[in-house]
Design a protein around this motif. Structure first.
Motif, mmCIF file in Angstrom:
data_model
loop_
_atom_site.group_PDB
_atom_site.id
_atom_site.type_symbol
_atom_site.label_atom_id
_atom_site.label_comp_id
_atom_site.label_asym_id
_atom_site.label_seq_id
_atom_site.Cartn_x
_atom_site.Cartn_y
_atom_site.Cartn_z
ATOM 1 N N ILE A 146 0.644 2.376 7.376
ATOM 2 C CA ILE A 146 -0.148 1.827 6.165
ATOM 3 C C ILE A 146 0.122 2.938 5.060
ATOM 4 O O ILE A 146 0.091 2.480 3.771
ATOM 5 N N PHE A 147 1.308 4.086 5.551
ATOM 6 C CA PHE A 147 1.502 4.584 4.521
ATOM 7 C C PHE A 147 3.000 3.912 3.539
ATOM 8 O O PHE A 147 2.422 4.210 2.367
ATOM 9 N N LEU A 148 3.367 3.531 4.204
ATOM 10 C CA LEU A 148 4.664 2.476 3.846
ATOM 11 C C LEU A 148 3.470 1.834 2.678
ATOM 12 O O LEU A 148 4.108 1.375 1.707
ATOM 13 N N SER A 149 2.791 1.064 2.942
ATOM 14 C CA SER A 149 2.267 -0.281 2.416
ATOM 15 C C SER A 149 1.474 0.305 1.218
ATOM 16 O O SER A 149 0.930 -0.354 -0.109
ATOM 17 N N PHE A 150 0.526 1.678 0.944
ATOM 18 C CA PHE A 150 -0.212 2.524 0.585
ATOM 19 C C PHE A 150 1.432 3.007 -1.178
ATOM 20 O O PHE A 150 0.533 2.758 -1.810
ATOM 21 N N SER A 151 2.054 2.894 -0.575
ATOM 22 C CA SER A 151 3.253 3.822 -1.738
ATOM 23 C C SER A 151 3.901 2.630 -2.120
ATOM 24 O O SER A 151 3.645 2.353 -3.144
ATOM 25 N N MET A 152 3.508 1.510 -1.536
ATOM 26 C CA MET A 152 4.398 -0.097 -2.349
ATOM 27 C C MET A 152 3.429 -0.631 -3.316
ATOM 28 O O MET A 152 3.790 -0.846 -4.545
ATOM 29 N N ILE A 153 1.798 -0.146 -2.680
ATOM 30 C CA ILE A 153 1.143 -0.855 -4.011
ATOM 31 C C ILE A 153 1.642 -0.072 -4.664
ATOM 32 O O ILE A 153 1.204 0.043 -6.032
ATOM 33 N N ILE A 154 1.444 1.281 -4.926
ATOM 34 C CA ILE A 154 1.312 2.293 -5.769
ATOM 35 C C ILE A 154 2.393 2.343 -6.783
ATOM 36 O O ILE A 154 2.626 2.547 -8.129
ATOM 37 N N LEU A 155 3.302 2.332 -6.172
ATOM 38 C CA LEU A 155 5.079 2.506 -7.072
ATOM 39 C C LEU A 155 5.319 0.422 -7.699
ATOM 40 O O LEU A 155 5.760 0.837 -8.738
#
Length: 335
Positions: free
Chosen positions: A270-279
């Motif tokens: 979940i954290f990885l997917s959230f970070s990818m979306i933001i970046l």
């Protein structure tokens, strides 16, 4: 196309196919070497020092990565107890070399510099075909989730910061590619078929953009703005392609990103997917800045291009991008 170029092009493709279909690591390494030897003559051009410089940079980097891969293969094949204890280290080293070959951050140092000296067709080869073999080989020994999470986030950050102030279209495409490499690596956590969908969609959109840039010999942002000044059809097609490359719904480029995020959340990343979306939103910023400049700013220095959609390949591929307005809602309803 000259005969020798056609011969090297077919040899380059066969090198990749040998690499991904081999049963042994040595066979995979040989395929990578055939691919490397074949692509150098395609890059080199007589009386063009920039392409020659790019060829040398590409050869040195790829040869160094191949040497480390071969060293890792030799060490992994030894039965010595000490080497068996260091097995994870050698697998990690091999993965790092394969990431260098495809240009993933932080092993991206050669990627923008090589692309800057090439013509658009050679750029297309590096951005698409040359990523197949290293990515498939990484799938064969994909482990160390934390290591690949760091690679994904680093690729996103590098593409975000380095792409912000670029005026060269080739470098913009290079840093965009580094961002998409991060997304493609993330698909390997859950589903290899999603990687294939992502790669095909990315290749189609890149082909769309590069065909237009190659047709009008556009290499810098100011040339692009002057070209788009009086060509409303071209403005529309080009803008839609970049929005699709950024992954905005309801464009074609949104499908693989949506599938990737869906699978990552199912796998508890979940954290990885959230970070990818933001970046990726920051990467989308410099796409939007370029599109708004094309659509809004009216330049006084006009270039008289009589652009007509008479090129069947450009027209059909761009029509496919626009038709994704209909394809994606239907696709969602089916799911």
């Amino acid at each position: 196309m000259k005969f020798y170029k056609l011969m090297f092009f077919l040899l380059m493709m066969s090198g990749t196919l040998i690499s991904i279909s081999s049963y042994s690591w040595i066979g995979m390494w040989m395929g990578l070497e055939i691919n490397l030897i074949s692509i150098i003559p395609l890059f080199s051009k007589i009386n063009n020092m920039y392409s020659s410089e790019s060829s040398i940079k590409y050869f040195i980097t790829q040869a160094l990565a191949s040497m480390i891969i071969l060293l890792s293969i030799i060490m992994l094949s030894l039965n010595n107890e000490m080497f068996l204890m260091m097995k994870k280290t050698f697998i990690l080293t091999m993965n790092s070399s394969l990431l260098t070959k495809m240009g993933a951050a932080p092993f991206h140092f050669w990627f923008p510099e090589v692309i800057e000296g090439l013509n658009w067709m050679n750029c297309l080869i590096i951005l698409t075909w040359q990523k197949i073999a290293p990515m498939v080989l990484i799938m064969y020994n994909f482990n160390f989730n934390l290591f690949f999470c760091l690679i994904i986030l680093t690729s996103m950050l590098i593409s975000m910061f380095m792409g912000m102030n670029q005026i060269s279209m080739r470098k913009i495409m290079a840093f965009s590619s580094i961002n998409h490499i991060g997304w493609m690596i993330s698909t390997m956590f859950s589903s290899k078929s999603i990687w294939l969908i992502y790669f095909i969609v990315y290749s189609i959109i890149s082909l769309n953009i590069i065909l237009i840039l190659n047709k009008f010999k556009i290499f810098f942002l100011n040339q692009l703005l002057l070209l788009m000044n009086n060509n409303n059809n071209l403005k529309l097609f080009f803008s839609l392609n970049f929005l699709s490359l950024g992954g905005l719904p309801p464009f074609l480029g949104f499908i693989p990103k949506w599938l990737t995020i869906n699978e990552l959340i199912k796998s508890n990343f979940i954290f990885l997917s959230f970070s990818m979306i933001i970046l990726t939103l920051f990467t989308l910023f410099y796409y939007m800045r370029m599109i708004l400049s094309i659509l809004i700013i009216n330049h006084s220095n006009k270039l008289n291009f009589n652009f007509k959609m008479n090129n069947f390949l450009i027209f059909s591929l761009n029509l496919f991008t626009i038709s994704s307005f209909l394809i994606i809602p239907l696709f969602f309803n089916m799911l």
